[in-house]
Scaffold this motif. Structure first.
Motif, PDB file in Angstrom:
ATOM      1  N   ASP A 130     -25.446   2.002 -24.529  1.00  0.00           N
ATOM      2  CA  ASP A 130     -25.746   0.589 -24.710  1.00  0.00           C
ATOM      3  C   ASP A 130     -24.954   0.058 -25.902  1.00  0.00           C
ATOM      4  O   ASP A 130     -24.157   0.787 -26.512  1.00  0.00           O
ATOM      5  CB  ASP A 130     -27.249   0.356 -24.873  1.00  0.00           C
ATOM      6  N   ALA A 131     -25.151  -1.208 -26.279  1.00  0.00           N
ATOM      7  CA  ALA A 131     -24.363  -1.824 -27.349  1.00  0.00           C
ATOM      8  C   ALA A 131     -24.610  -1.164 -28.705  1.00  0.00           C
ATOM      9  O   ALA A 131     -23.794  -1.297 -29.626  1.00  0.00           O
ATOM     10  CB  ALA A 131     -24.677  -3.320 -27.437  1.00  0.00           C
TER      11      ALA A 131
ATOM     12  N   TYR B  24     -23.287  -0.552 -21.336  1.00  0.00           N
ATOM     13  CA  TYR B  24     -22.427  -1.517 -22.024  1.00  0.00           C
ATOM     14  C   TYR B  24     -21.009  -0.988 -22.178  1.00  0.00           C
ATOM     15  O   TYR B  24     -20.032  -1.695 -21.991  1.00  0.00           O
ATOM     16  CB  TYR B  24     -23.018  -1.833 -23.398  1.00  0.00           C
ATOM     17  N   GLY B  25     -20.892   0.293 -22.554  1.00  0.00           N
ATOM     18  CA  GLY B  25     -19.556   0.828 -22.807  1.00  0.00           C
ATOM     19  C   GLY B  25     -19.572   2.274 -23.232  1.00  0.00           C
ATOM     20  O   GLY B  25     -20.364   3.076 -22.741  1.00  0.00           O
TER      21      GLY B  25
ATOM     22  N   LYS C 249     -19.066   5.153 -26.704  1.00  0.00           N
ATOM     23  CA  LYS C 249     -19.127   5.361 -28.147  1.00  0.00           C
ATOM     24  C   LYS C 249     -18.007   6.313 -28.556  1.00  0.00           C
ATOM     25  O   LYS C 249     -17.897   7.418 -28.026  1.00  0.00           O
ATOM     26  CB  LYS C 249     -20.480   5.927 -28.565  1.00  0.00           C
TER      27      LYS C 249
ATOM     28  N   VAL D 247     -18.489   1.514 -31.177  1.00  0.00           N
ATOM     29  CA  VAL D 247     -18.900   1.280 -29.800  1.00  0.00           C
ATOM     30  C   VAL D 247     -17.977   0.254 -29.178  1.00  0.00           C
ATOM     31  O   VAL D 247     -17.786  -0.839 -29.738  1.00  0.00           O
ATOM     32  CB  VAL D 247     -20.373   0.808 -29.710  1.00  0.00           C
TER      33      VAL D 247
ATOM     34  N   GLY E 263     -17.018  -1.928 -25.666  1.00  0.00           N
ATOM     35  CA  GLY E 263     -17.495  -2.375 -24.366  1.00  0.00           C
ATOM     36  C   GLY E 263     -16.483  -2.118 -23.264  1.00  0.00           C
ATOM     37  O   GLY E 263     -15.270  -2.115 -23.513  1.00  0.00           O
TER      38      GLY E 263
END
Length: 321
Positions: free
Chosen positions: A286-287, A301-302, A304, A317, A319
């Motif tokens: 997630d973000a 979201y993306g 890390k 992080v 996206g």
């Protein structure tokens, strides 16, 4: 006068030293790291995956390329039409078709250029559903532009897609085949970012397609080697000309719900020449960088990006879109 001159000299020395320290601080790799190599690698791989998905859908729908099937089902009813795509079938009796992208914007992405598909040994009877069939995939100014900010990726070069298991997406969806295994190999793909800088990629991956819960799911693994490193999904030169390797530490998983551009899990380690640390990329977060449990139409979201320098840990992080 001498003391005044001495003080001025000392001041210049101190100032010079301060500037050197400031310059060194600015060049510290941990503070300058922006994860560009990892972001570029993921962007190129995702767009490559999406293109290969188009290839699979088109070739599985065409019986002259796929081979004879039992039934008249259509993948378009399951996957939908491919946005902005027209198919030139002028060479189909030689086992070749051309995918042309019109520049229509769909889901924040505008695609132009072409992808030419040619089944190797087609004239001797090979069809795509055959085990060990090889498909030549030529990218011809195939360009993807993100509508929201104008950032683009253009792919030129050749890959080979090998049908290891036999069967196609048609067989997976409609004829009860439990899984498909494909390999993608390609050397010296030119990938140009924003029309300015070009990376050179050697992509070597194995895909396994399944249908858990009737959702098309793909597992991607690295099959490339370079020197002492194995399990490489990609290696070559970054947009800045630095040599790099991308090694799969955990299979990269995506599904049809979130799309090929948004892996729901997986891990790769990226090493870039000249850097004193590797970049660890964890997909499906997630973000805030926490792994996402995909379900109820929730997508990550993306990714890390983490690295360690001088015994300190750093993260960023990024996206997917």
């Amino acid at each position: 006068m001498k003391s005044t001159h001495l003080l001025k000299t000392l001041a210049l020395v101190i100032l010079s030293g301060s500037l050197m320290l400031t310059s060194c601080k600015k060049k510290d790799p941990e503070s300058n790291e922006d994860g560009q190599a990892s972001a570029d690698n993921r962007t190129a791989q995702s767009e490559n995956d999406i293109a290969i998905n188009d290839v699979n859908q088109v070739i599985s729908e065409n019986t002259l390329l796929h081979g004879k099937t039992n039934g008249s089902y259509s993948l378009n009813n399951v996957l939908g039409n491919i946005c902005g795509l027209s198919i030139d079938t002028a060479g189909i009796h030689q086992g070749s078709v051309k995918l042309n992208y019109s520049g229509i914007t769909c889901n924040n992405r505008t695609r132009t250029g072409s992808i030419r598909l040619t089944i190797q040994s087609y004239t001797t009877g090979v069809r795509w559903k055959d085990s060990a069939a090889v498909l030549k995939v030529d990218y011809l100014a195939y360009k993807i532009t993100r509508a929201s900010d104008g950032k683009s990726v253009e792919i030129n070069g050749t890959q080979y897609l090998t049908n290891v298991s036999g069967g196609t997406w048609f067989d997976l969806f409609f004829l009860g085949q439990t899984s498909l295994s494909h390999q993608v190999t390609g050397t010296s793909l030119n990938v140009t970012f924003d029309g300015v800088k070009t990376a050179v990629y050697n992509i070597n991956r194995r895909f396994t397609y399944t249908l858990p819960g009737n959702i098309l799911t793909c597992k991607g693994e690295g099959i490339g080697t370079d020197g002492v490193k194995s399990n490489l999904e990609n290696y070559g030169y970054t947009r800045d000309g630095d040599y790099f390797t991308s090694q799969v530490a955990g299979p990269i998983i995506w599904n049809l719900t979130c799309g090929g551009g948004a892996p729901i899990q997986g891990e790769v380690n990226i090493a870039v020449s000249g850097k004193s640390f590797d970049l660890n990329c964890l997909f499906g977060v997630d973000a805030g960088g926490t792994p996402v449990v995909v379900g109820n139409n929730q997508c990550p979201y993306g990714m890390k990006v983490s690295w360690t320098y001088n015994s300190k840990n750093y993260t960023k992080v990024l996206g997917y879109w």
